[in-house]
Design an enzyme around this catalytic site. Structure first.
Site, PDB file in Angstrom:
ATOM      1  N   LYS A  87       0.840  -1.212   0.000  1.00  0.00           N
ATOM      2  CA  LYS A  87       0.000   0.000   0.000  1.00  0.00           C
ATOM      3  C   LYS A  87       0.871   1.256   0.000  1.00  0.00           C
ATOM      4  O   LYS A  87       0.681   2.163  -0.804  1.00  0.00           O
ATOM      5  CB  LYS A  87      -0.924   0.046   1.237  1.00  0.00           C
ATOM      6  CG  LYS A  87      -1.846  -1.141   1.385  1.00  0.00           C
ATOM      7  CD  LYS A  87      -2.769  -0.989   2.587  1.00  0.00           C
ATOM      8  CE  LYS A  87      -2.068  -0.973   3.935  1.00  0.00           C
ATOM      9  NZ  LYS A  87      -1.391  -2.234   4.302  1.00  0.00           N
ATOM     10  N   ARG A 117      11.608  -6.426   5.884  1.00  0.00           N
ATOM     11  CA  ARG A 117      11.553  -5.013   5.488  1.00  0.00           C
ATOM     12  C   ARG A 117      12.427  -4.145   6.406  1.00  0.00           C
ATOM     13  O   ARG A 117      12.519  -4.376   7.611  1.00  0.00           O
ATOM     14  CB  ARG A 117      10.094  -4.550   5.575  1.00  0.00           C
ATOM     15  CG  ARG A 117       9.869  -3.110   5.141  1.00  0.00           C
ATOM     16  CD  ARG A 117       9.294  -2.227   6.217  1.00  0.00           C
ATOM     17  NE  ARG A 117       8.145  -2.758   6.905  1.00  0.00           N
ATOM     18  CZ  ARG A 117       6.889  -2.462   6.572  1.00  0.00           C
ATOM     19  NH1 ARG A 117       6.630  -1.667   5.578  1.00  0.00           N
ATOM     20  NH2 ARG A 117       5.896  -2.964   7.271  1.00  0.00           N
TER      21      ARG A 117
END
Ligand code: AP5
Ligand code: MG
Length: 228
Positions: free
Chosen positions: A15, A127
């Site tokens: 997103k 991440r």
């Protein structure tokens, strides 16, 4: 017509990555409730103090707080040509509140990014973000690992506080329970589109842009049909 976009999808779907690209390409602001809350935690405001422990458990901050943040943000002049919401709405009450905020404005375009559970877990647990400015490592930089520096500000790249394996699983559970119902909430609207997010980031961007362009062409056609 204003480009009023929502980026929907589970944690790690991309997103933020895709919202950032859209915002830059279209010149509209990206409004990320996660970024706003992390910034508040980082600077130690009252909001940050209230949100920190909740976020670190992988739970949701109260509807009342995030609706207040978004209502205030969507009241500013820079959203007149459009905006892209990343991470909001996340519950049915938030979606209903957004509909009320949007009354009298151009319709919402809802873009859902779909990615399988195991891919999400892998992405989130590997991440890295910048400790100083919060920017995600680019997909192609993630392999550089901890100890690398941020492209934007040179800050150290670290793991996000909620990206350890246990909290990632909790966030995915929270998504299934509280946010996935939004696929049904928005799914029947003519301005809802879903794309496969388990593809190269550029491919996902191209598919999202094509979906938005097709919706724009549809609404122009409808508008000229109405005038004829
Ligand atoms: P938030 O910051 O919104 O986090 P999230 O929804 O868990 O999503 P992420 O930011 O982790 O993932 P993303 O979909 O943005 O993916 P990204 O582009 O980073 O929320 C955090 C917390 O804040 C919540 O848990 C909650 O506590 C609170 N909160 C926020 N909003 C709230 C609300 N409305 N109501 C209540 N509480 C709220 O990509 C992920 C990784 O994958 C990156 O490393 C990226 O480089 C990589 N990647 C992206 N796309 C691809 C691709 N196509 N291929 C391979 N890798 C990719
Ligand atoms: Mg994000």
């Amino acid at each position: 017509m204003a480009l009023n976009l929502i980026m929907l999808g589970p944690p790690g779907a991309g997103k933020g990555t895709q919202a950032e690209r859209f915002a830059a390409a279209k010149g509209i602001p990206k409004i990320s409730t996660g970024d706003i809350l992390r910034e508040a935690v980082h600077t130690g405001t009252e909001l940050g103090r209230r949100a920190k422990a909740i976020m670190e458990r992988g739970e949701l901050v109260s509807d009342e707080i995030v609706i207040g943040i978004v209502r205030e943000r969507l009241d500013r002049d820079d959203v007149k040509a459009g905006f892209i919401l990343d991470g909001f709405p996340r519950t049915v009450p938030q979606a209903k509140a957004l509909d009320a905020i949007m009354a009298g404005r151009d319709p919402l375009i809802v873009l859902n990014i779909d990615v399988a559970h195991d891919v999400l877990v892998r992405r989130l647990t590997t991440r890295l973000i910048c400790q100083d400015c919060g920017t995600n490592a680019l997909v192609e930089d993630a392999a550089a690992g901890a100890g690398s520096r941020c492209r934007k500000c040179g800050g150290p790249m670290v793991q996000r506080a909620d990206d350890n394996a246990a909290v990632v699983l909790e966030r995915l559970k929270t998504y299934q329970r509280d946010t996935k119902p939004l696929v049904e909430f928005y799914g029947a609207r003519p301005t809802y589109r879903s794309v496969n997010g388990a593809q190269a980031p550029d491919t996902v961007t191209a598919e999202l842009e094509a979906a938005v362009a097709a919706l724009g062409a549809m609404s122009k056609g409808a508008a000229s049909g109405a005038r004829a």
